[in-house]
Design a protein around this motif. Structure first.
Motif, short mmCIF file in Angstrom:
data_model
loop_
_atom_site.label_atom_id
_atom_site.label_comp_id
_atom_site.label_asym_id
_atom_site.label_seq_id
_atom_site.Cartn_x
_atom_site.Cartn_y
_atom_site.Cartn_z
N ALA A 171 97.98 78.53 66.04
CA ALA A 171 98.68 78.70 64.76
C ALA A 171 98.97 77.32 64.19
CB ALA A 171 99.98 79.47 64.96
N THR A 172 99.26 77.28 62.89
CA THR A 172 99.56 76.01 62.26
C THR A 172 100.88 75.47 62.77
OG1 THR A 172 100.59 77.18 60.41
CG2 THR A 172 98.28 76.55 60.16
N GLY A 173 101.01 74.16 62.72
CA GLY A 173 102.22 73.51 63.18
C GLY A 173 102.88 72.72 62.07
N SER A 174 103.53 71.63 62.47
CA SER A 174 104.31 70.84 61.51
C SER A 174 103.45 69.91 60.67
CB SER A 174 105.36 70.02 62.25
OG SER A 174 104.72 69.18 63.22
N ALA A 175 102.20 69.67 61.12
CA ALA A 175 101.33 68.76 60.39
C ALA A 175 99.90 69.29 60.46
CB ALA A 175 101.40 67.35 60.97
N ALA A 193 91.03 69.85 65.47
CA ALA A 193 92.24 70.65 65.33
C ALA A 193 92.79 70.90 66.72
CB ALA A 193 91.94 71.97 64.63
N GLY A 194 94.04 70.53 66.93
CA GLY A 194 94.64 70.68 68.25
C GLY A 194 95.78 71.68 68.23
N PHE A 195 95.92 72.44 69.32
CA PHE A 195 96.94 73.48 69.41
C PHE A 195 97.59 73.37 70.79
CE2 PHE A 195 93.34 74.80 66.85
CZ PHE A 195 93.95 75.03 65.61
N VAL A 196 98.91 73.25 70.81
CA VAL A 196 99.61 72.86 72.02
C VAL A 196 100.76 73.83 72.31
CG1 VAL A 196 100.80 70.96 73.18
CG2 VAL A 196 99.04 70.46 71.49
N THR A 197 100.94 74.17 73.58
CA THR A 197 102.08 74.99 73.98
C THR A 197 103.35 74.13 74.01
OG1 THR A 197 101.88 74.49 76.35
CG2 THR A 197 100.56 76.33 75.48
N PRO A 198 104.50 74.77 74.09
CA PRO A 198 105.71 74.01 74.41
C PRO A 198 105.59 73.41 75.81
CG PRO A 198 106.25 76.24 73.66
CD PRO A 198 104.77 76.21 73.89
N THR A 199 106.46 72.47 76.12
CA THR A 199 106.49 71.94 77.47
C THR A 199 106.78 73.07 78.45
OG1 THR A 199 107.27 69.80 76.65
CG2 THR A 199 107.61 70.28 79.00
N LEU A 200 105.98 73.17 79.49
CA LEU A 200 106.10 74.29 80.41
C LEU A 200 107.33 74.15 81.30
CD1 LEU A 200 102.39 74.76 81.59
CD2 LEU A 200 103.55 75.79 79.62
N ALA A 244 98.30 84.25 64.30
CA ALA A 244 98.62 83.50 63.08
C ALA A 244 98.55 84.42 61.87
CB ALA A 244 97.65 82.34 62.91
N PRO A 245 99.36 84.16 60.86
CA PRO A 245 99.30 84.98 59.65
C PRO A 245 97.93 84.90 58.98
CG PRO A 245 101.26 83.58 59.67
CD PRO A 245 100.38 83.11 60.79
N ALA A 246 97.55 85.96 58.30
CA ALA A 246 96.29 85.96 57.56
C ALA A 246 96.28 84.80 56.58
CB ALA A 246 96.12 87.29 56.83
N GLY A 247 95.14 84.15 56.49
CA GLY A 247 95.00 83.01 55.58
C GLY A 247 95.33 81.68 56.20
N SER A 248 95.88 81.67 57.41
CA SER A 248 96.18 80.39 58.08
C SER A 248 94.87 79.72 58.49
CB SER A 248 97.04 80.63 59.33
OG SER A 248 98.26 81.24 58.99
N SER A 249 94.81 78.41 58.33
CA SER A 249 93.57 77.71 58.67
C SER A 249 93.84 76.26 59.04
CB SER A 249 92.58 77.77 57.50
OG SER A 249 93.09 77.04 56.38
N GLU A 250 92.87 75.68 59.69
CA GLU A 250 92.84 74.24 59.95
C GLU A 250 91.43 73.75 59.62
OE1 GLU A 250 95.15 72.23 60.58
OE2 GLU A 250 96.78 73.31 61.56
N THR A 251 91.33 72.52 59.15
CA THR A 251 90.05 71.97 58.73
C THR A 251 89.79 70.64 59.44
OG1 THR A 251 90.20 73.02 56.56
CG2 THR A 251 88.69 71.16 56.75
N PHE A 252 88.54 70.44 59.86
CA PHE A 252 88.16 69.17 60.46
C PHE A 252 86.72 68.86 60.07
CE2 PHE A 252 87.17 72.39 63.65
CZ PHE A 252 85.86 72.08 63.99
N THR A 253 86.36 67.59 60.18
CA THR A 253 85.00 67.12 59.88
C THR A 253 84.37 66.58 61.15
OG1 THR A 253 85.61 66.56 57.60
CG2 THR A 253 83.61 65.54 58.50
N ASP A 254 83.16 67.04 61.44
CA ASP A 254 82.46 66.59 62.65
C ASP A 254 82.29 65.08 62.62
OD1 ASP A 254 80.95 66.38 64.92
OD2 ASP A 254 79.30 67.63 64.24
N ASN A 255 82.64 64.44 63.73
CA ASN A 255 82.44 63.01 63.88
C ASN A 255 81.72 62.78 65.20
OD1 ASN A 255 82.48 60.25 64.22
ND2 ASN A 255 84.62 60.00 63.61
#
Length: 669
Positions: free
Chosen positions: A416-420, A462-469, A431-442
């Motif tokens: 899901a999207t985060g703070s940035a 695009a990175g997605f991280v859990t809370p501290t376990l 994630a809610p419908a319409g949520s997205s992340e964008t990246f460019t291949d490098n």
């Protein structure tokens, strides 16, 4: 390929040879000798000697029978009008033959005996003036022949002293070894010379055969077992391929810049190079670089024939093997389990390394018990021991009664999207419908670059991280990540990696030894002769302090979203594809975080696409399916409560640099 030389990530393919601490299988007395040659075997002591049922070194290695035969494969791969014969070098104890008693066989079939060498010291077969084998690579003959086994080393078709052509995992490769198993069981013909007519039988063996080998060698063991051949009682594939497509491609994404024709040329004998042009061309034509599945790959997919396997299987693999990547053992293991095959597994933190070079004493002892049980019929309890040994920390091993452990369940985690932008969350909620992340291949960046900046908005991932376990979270088995993405160009590659974010000390799998260091002292594993020493250089762990660990990864060409055949993408159209992440067993400890990163080209691990796309990921239709021990409940418990205090991250996050593989060969080291 399964035999790559060293992890110099060059873009040319060279082979690598290589190759629990609970409970301890027993100790073998390891004697370091100054003189590399000793004809007298030093008996094991300690726990091993206390076992009532074990083979003992009662036969002379120095006086063992050494002979060569040529077995008819019943194939004519080189098209010369006569069936191909493969060279078979044999070392067997003399005394049982004199007493009219038959012995079992340990067999290794390899393409590397003359071109590249076996083991950490790249040993080759050597011969005397009469053509009799003097040195057999590795310790198997030195250790097991005095214990009443024959050791048989087969030159695959088209290599060393064998006829025929190398077809890289195809019928010629597999039949090279299967024909020998047939001969050992009285079902095939062998001759005293390569071209002569004098036949020779194998009346000295009871036909009970076990195959072993690392990389390409172990791959052939998988292939022979998948034929269901009678007489093959067990196989020990180390860092081995189960489907050759998955050695070269990942869902259409190219893992190397060359194909099986390169590998064939790398190992074939001068005779084969002169006469096997037609076979080479079939390898070129049958393995196009577009990543499509073709009939060539169907003929080299042993997983599809797992139902035919009658032999027990002892799988050994490095969880950071970036040569024969771990999808190969994961899918093979799952297929064997589905068909009720008796099996055992060791998983280390190394790359493409033989267990003789990271857990030597325990390995020799365990292998001894394994062959004693399956080839000599001893009731020593090995089949009732824990199924899995996992290297949890460097040189620290844990065991499981079954693997994956009881209670492991596929658990769906969602991004899901985060703070940035590009810095999101990973949890159970969609994630809610319409949520997205964008990246460019490098293509200049890789999984280590992405992991180091997972908490920062960067354009290439695009990175997605859990809370501290708050509790340990264990992943055990094979994962999948389904991605729905819209490209801006007609071609795109995707990568997905799982990362343990937190400080640790791990094996430096990206180093020259892929997790080991080679010393100068030697330990000896059986008697030696003037031409064949049983003494090998000691090794130790190559350790590295890191701030994050990539522990599973997978790749795909988005153009293969429909399956086996790729097609151009329509820019602006969303596509859904599932990436197969590589099998692993990893504990993300309390105080760390689990991350999923989705990006484009993983530099040096897949080749880039023809274009440089920007991709928009639809988060509502993207998810990861992870085999978590304890399932959804374990994830909930690990992500609630107060996390423990852990050592702070390093000032500059570091991980293990991805070793360059380029054109690799399955098996060196």
């Amino acid at each position: 390929m399964p035999i790559a030389t060293r992890f110099t990530r060059t873009r040319s393919r060279s082979p690598r040879n290589s190759s629990l601490r609970s409970p301890r299988w027993g100790r073998l007395l390891v004697v370091a000798v100054a003189a590399a040659l000793t004809a007298l075997f030093v008996s094991p002591v300690g726990a091993q000697a206390a076992r009532a049922k074990e083979s003992r070194p009662v036969y002379s290695y120095e006086n063992a029978i050494r002979e060569s035969v040529w077995v008819d494969t019943r194939l004519d791969a080189d098209g010369d009008g006569r069936t191909d014969r493969v060279a078979v070098d044999i070392v067997r104890p003399r005394e049982p033959a004199q007493q009219g008693r038959k012995v079992p066989v340990i067999l290794e079939a390899s393409p590397y005996y003359s071109c590249c060498g076996r083991g950490n010291e790249s040993q080759l077969k050597t011969y005397d003036a009469q053509g009799h084998v003097v040195q057999m690579p590795l310790f198997y003959d030195n250790y097991f022949v005095p214990r009443g086994y024959a050791f048989v080393a087969v030159d695959l078709s088209g290599t060393n002293r064998s006829d025929g052509c190398v077809d890289v995992g195809g019928s010629s490769d597999v039949q090279s070894a299967k024909a020998v198993v047939d001969w050992l069981n009285g079902r095939a013909r062998a001759y005293t010379t390569r071209t002569g007519t004098q036949r020779v039988g194998a009346d000295w063996t009871n036909g009970r055969t076990g195959m072993i080998g690392k990389s390409w060698d172990g791959t052939i063991a998988n292939g022979v077992a998948a034929t269901g051949v009678e007489g093959l009682k067990t196989i020990v594939p180390i860092s081995s391929i189960s489907s050759w497509y998955d050695y070269y491609f990942a869902k259409g994404a190219s893992l190397y810049d060359s194909g099986p024709d390169w590998l064939s040329n790398y190992v074939e004998s001068p005779d084969a190079r002169a006469h096997c042009g037609a076979v080479q061309q079939k390898l070129v034509d049958g393995a196009p670089r577009d990543g499509d599945w073709t009939p060539l790959w169907t003929g080299r997919d042993y997983v599809a024939d797992a139902s035919k396997v009658k032999a027990s299987v002892f799988v050994v693999h490095g969880m950071q093997d970036l040569n024969v990547r771990t999808k190969n053992f994961g899918q093979w293991w799952d297929a064997l389990a589905a068909n009720g095959v008796e099996r055992k597994i060791w998983l280390s933190q190394t790359g493409h390394v033989d267990p003789f070079d990271y857990r030597r004493s325990d390995w020799v002892d365990t292998l001894h018990q394994w062959f004693d049980h399956y080839l000599l019929g001893y009731d020593n309890g090995i089949e009732r021991a824990p199924m899995a040994d996992i290297e949890r920390h460097v040189d620290q091993w844990s065991t499981d009664a079954v693997w994956p452990p009881t209670g492991t369940r596929d658990t769906v985690l969602r991004p899901a999207t985060g703070s940035a932008p590009g810095v999101g969350t990973l949890g159970l909620s969609r994630a809610p419908a319409g949520s997205s992340e964008t990246f460019t291949d490098n293509p200049a960046l890789d999984e280590t670059s992405w992991s180091a900046t997972v908490d920062k908005p960067t354009p290439e991932k695009a990175g997605f991280v859990t809370p501290t376990l708050t509790k340990d979270l264990r992943l055990s088995g094979s994962s999948k990540v389904t991605v729905t993405a819209t490209p801006t160009t007609t071609s795109a590659h995707l990568s997905a990696v799982l990362v343990d974010l937190g400080p640790d000390t791990i094996r430096n799998y990206g180093g020259a030894g892929e997790g080991i260091l080679t010393g100068t002292d030697r330990t000896c594993w059986g008697p030696s002769t003037t031409g064949d020493s049983s003494c090998y250089k000691v090794t130790s762990a190559d350790k590295k302090a890191v701030d994050y660990t990539v522990f599973s990864r997978g790749w795909a060409d988005l153009g293969h979203y429909t399956g086996d055949t790729g097609q151009p993408l329509n820019p602006g159209t969303p596509y859904t594809i599932t990436l197969d992440l590589h099998a692993s067993d990893h504990v993300v400890p309390a105080g760390h975080r689990l991350a999923l990163i989705v990006a484009g080209t993983d530099k040096d691990l897949i080749d880039p696409p023809a274009s440089t796309p920007t991709l928009t990921v639809d988060l509502a239709h993207t998810w990861a399916k992870l085999p978590l021990v304890g399932g959804t409940g374990a994830f909930r418990r690990a992500t609630t409560g107060t996390p423990p205090q852990v050592a702070p991250h390093l000032a500059r996050p570091t991980g293990v640099s991805v070793p360059q593989t380029g054109s690799r060969v399955p098996g060196e080291r």
